[in-house]
Design an enzyme around this catalytic site. Structure first.
Site, short mmCIF file in Angstrom:
data_model
loop_
_atom_site.label_atom_id
_atom_site.label_comp_id
_atom_site.label_asym_id
_atom_site.label_seq_id
_atom_site.Cartn_x
_atom_site.Cartn_y
_atom_site.Cartn_z
CG ASP A 53 -0.42 0.24 2.59
OD1 ASP A 53 1.03 0.49 2.20
OD2 ASP A 53 -1.31 0.83 3.61
CG ASP A 99 -6.02 -5.14 2.07
OD1 ASP A 99 -7.13 -4.79 1.14
OD2 ASP A 99 -5.65 -5.12 3.14
CB CYS A 102 -11.52 -25.48 8.32
SG CYS A 102 -9.48 -25.01 8.00
CB CYS A 120 -6.11 -25.31 7.73
SG CYS A 120 -6.63 -25.11 10.25
CB CYS A 149 -9.37 -27.68 11.38
SG CYS A 149 -10.19 -25.59 11.23
CG HIS A 168 -9.46 -21.18 11.76
ND1 HIS A 168 -10.13 -22.37 10.42
CD2 HIS A 168 -10.22 -20.68 11.35
CE1 HIS A 168 -11.13 -22.33 10.53
NE2 HIS A 168 -11.94 -21.27 10.87
#
Lengths: 388, 388
Positions: free
Chosen positions: B90, B281, B319, B321, B324, B350
């Site tokens: 940015d 974002d 999930c 990930c 999880c 997560h």
């Protein structure tokens, strides 16, 4: 299930193999400390990556929070913390004797105040063993009476006597629990039937006569599958620590794995292996890592130092860990300067890998039969600064 | 090097492919925020594991600490943070206008006080572009004038005019720098010759007429390879945010990738993709994760809740990930209760995976051509609670 064999020796140094219910551990070995069922900042996958073979967890901390019943309900400590390899739990003795605040010791056990909620609690030898059985580590430790480094003879003698009396109670409770498991009486628990061994702890301050007496009296209560040396690295001079280990080395049965509790820094590991020790644990790599202190082949450095601002080199150019193969010192310094949590993790990861690699290197030197030459060369290079 | 093609559409929703110097990004895409050149608690390896395609870093923060010259000396931002995939920086506009403390805006730029050392500093459009060139992200953002959510028309008009004038100066500086790189005049720098594109930012508050005017005037200064919508998610009501995106959608050239800055929560991503947005974002997944707040298919939950004490279920059973698939809610709650840093990391991991998977699911629905039905079903299940 609890075998130990010596693969090679070089002087007093030993390379061994310890067979435990959750896997095989080759020694010398450094055990990372997972105080609250997590090695601070590191995941089990990180621990596997750095070659951890066995992790230590703290009975006192887990009893206070979340409580052994919660961990038992969630399938025991291995499942709880997602670490399926060997685990060792200390007995809580060291913690209750290190706590600030209220503490009352009598023959029954130790009454103390929880550091979490201030509640009064009691740990006895029986409770320490029962809690550890619920946690379900491969190795449980006896509940001992720890005294400070500078304790006089009568204090050390008193703690020794109590430690031996408490050990008998630990052994009895542990035997009863194991018999319960063996005949399947554990039906109301989530815990699978499993085997756990109990290791005794040698106390006696830095007084050689007390240490050897304690060892002899512990051996009378055996047989054992391993034995620990406690009450060192608690404020006594380094030479006293080394001398105590040396005295014990001459009398310790060679067939038992020997665990020097709470040690230590790299130079301590080398000195202790030279004196016949097989297992170690210490919070130094993770605590130091969170303070920016890193072990390297040339001694310790603190990554916060402004000298590292634009340093492109790895933290330790001789290291094979993710931190050293991925990032520059300049980036790591930035993470610490900016208060970024990734920095704590990357230095902890490196320091744990450093001690595990040190143990691996020692094992290789023992197997080559030139441990003494290796240790001299290592010391020459390391010049331990004691910063970490 | 900066191509964007539309792979499929479903209503106003688009699935696209963005080609950048450091790799290919498929859209819709969520960009994790690495404010200080690290996505808080996560390593680049973690980001790869959760499927991150592009990461955002903050020019203001990196200018203040460690400084763009340090990063340039260490090989540029990609090498510095060990992230070899696409990066976006940015411009620092949003940060300097959000800072508490001293700030003075005039036509030249913004004078402000560093939050690190209190020093007075100045960022101008030229400086913002020069700093970003030294950082070396694939995409740089123009330096804009951001106003709060409830800004009145004259404030919003004033900021719009300044944003457009500053954009011209950004474009000129960026063109000069790029020409320097093209003819290899960058010989005194560590930076490799590289390509970087500059994206403009549409301002205008929540006033439709100002927003469309800003868009038209920005388009006159093109050509562009992408365009951002700024100044939303800064305190205005959600319906105003959605309405503003809708107004712009009708006029935005379909061939440009559209980046809605600082958005957002799961329901915001779905609503914005429905209105033709491609990139997002937000710090919500990492900030929320550090507070114990987790996105799940059924809405948000806070893992500190006592109800999870002995809960064996994964954080989000849908999930994939590491968090999880490895740990129980009971263990995660323990990590938060015990103040263990691993908890912050596992929930951050997560939540980032959640938003990346959400973007992947939206892309699949767009490619199937049934995005509206998918979005209705998703909302029915999610019932956004706004806890995170």
């Amino acid at each position: 299930m609890f075998e130990f064999r010596i693969d090679a020796t070089s002087g007093a140094a030993r390379a061994g193999t310890l067979i435990l219910p959750h896997g095989i551990v080759t020694t010398p070995v450094f055990m990372p400390v997972g105080t609250q069922a997590t090695v601070r900042t590191l995941s089990p996958a990180d621990l596997e990556t750095v070659g951890a073979q066995i992790v230590l967890a703290n009975t006192y901390h887990l009893h206070v929070r979340p409580g052994e019943d919660v961990i038992e309900q969630l399938g025991g400590l291995h499942k709880f913390m997602a670490w399926e390899r060997p685990l060792l739990t200390d007995s809580g003795g060291f913690q209750v004797f290190s706590l600030a605040g209220f503490r009352r010791v009598d023959e029954e056990g130790v009454e103390f105040q929880s550091h979490v909620d201030g509640s009064r609690r009691m740990i006895t030898p029986e409770r320490a063993v029962e809690i550890q059985a619920k946690l379900g580590a491969d190795i449980a430790m006896a509940f001992d009476h720890v005294v400070p480094g500078g304790a006089d003879e009568s204090t050390a003698r008193d703690a020794l006597e109590r430690t031996v009396r408490w050990l008998e109670r630990c052994v009895n409770t542990h035997r009863e629990l194991l018999e319960g498991w063996k005949v399947g009486r554990n039906e109301h628990s989530n815990l699978p039937t499993f085997q756990q061994t109990l290791w005794p702890i040698i106390q006696g301050g830095t007084l050689p006569a007390l240490r050897t007496e304690c060892l002899d009296r512990i051996m009378e209560l055996g047989p054992w599958t391993g034995i620990a040396i406690g009450g060192l690295s608690v404020g006594e001079p380094k030479d006293k620590m080394y001398a105590t280990v040396e005295v014990l080395e001459e009398r310790l049965p060679p067939t038992l794995p020997r665990y020097l509790m709470g040690v230590g820094f790299p130079a301590d590991l080398v000195a202790a292996v030279e004196r016949g020790v097989d297992l170690f644990d210490c919070v130094a790599p993770t605590r130091g890592g969170r303070n920016g202190s890193a072990f390297t082949a040339e001694g310790t450095l603190n990554i916060r130092n402004a000298a590292f601002r634009t340093d492109e080199a790895p933290l330790d150019p001789t290291c094979d860990c993710e931190t050293c193969t991925t990032y520059s010192r300049g980036y790591l310094r930035h993470l610490f300067a900016a208060g970024e949590l990734l920095g704590l993790r990357l230095l902890s990861l490196h320091n744990v890998r450093y001690l595990i690699r040190l143990a691996e290197d020692m094992r290789a030197a023992i197997q080559r039969g030139d441990f003494t030459a290796w240790a001299d060369e290592w010391r020459r290079r390391y010049q331990h600064t004691g910063v970490a």
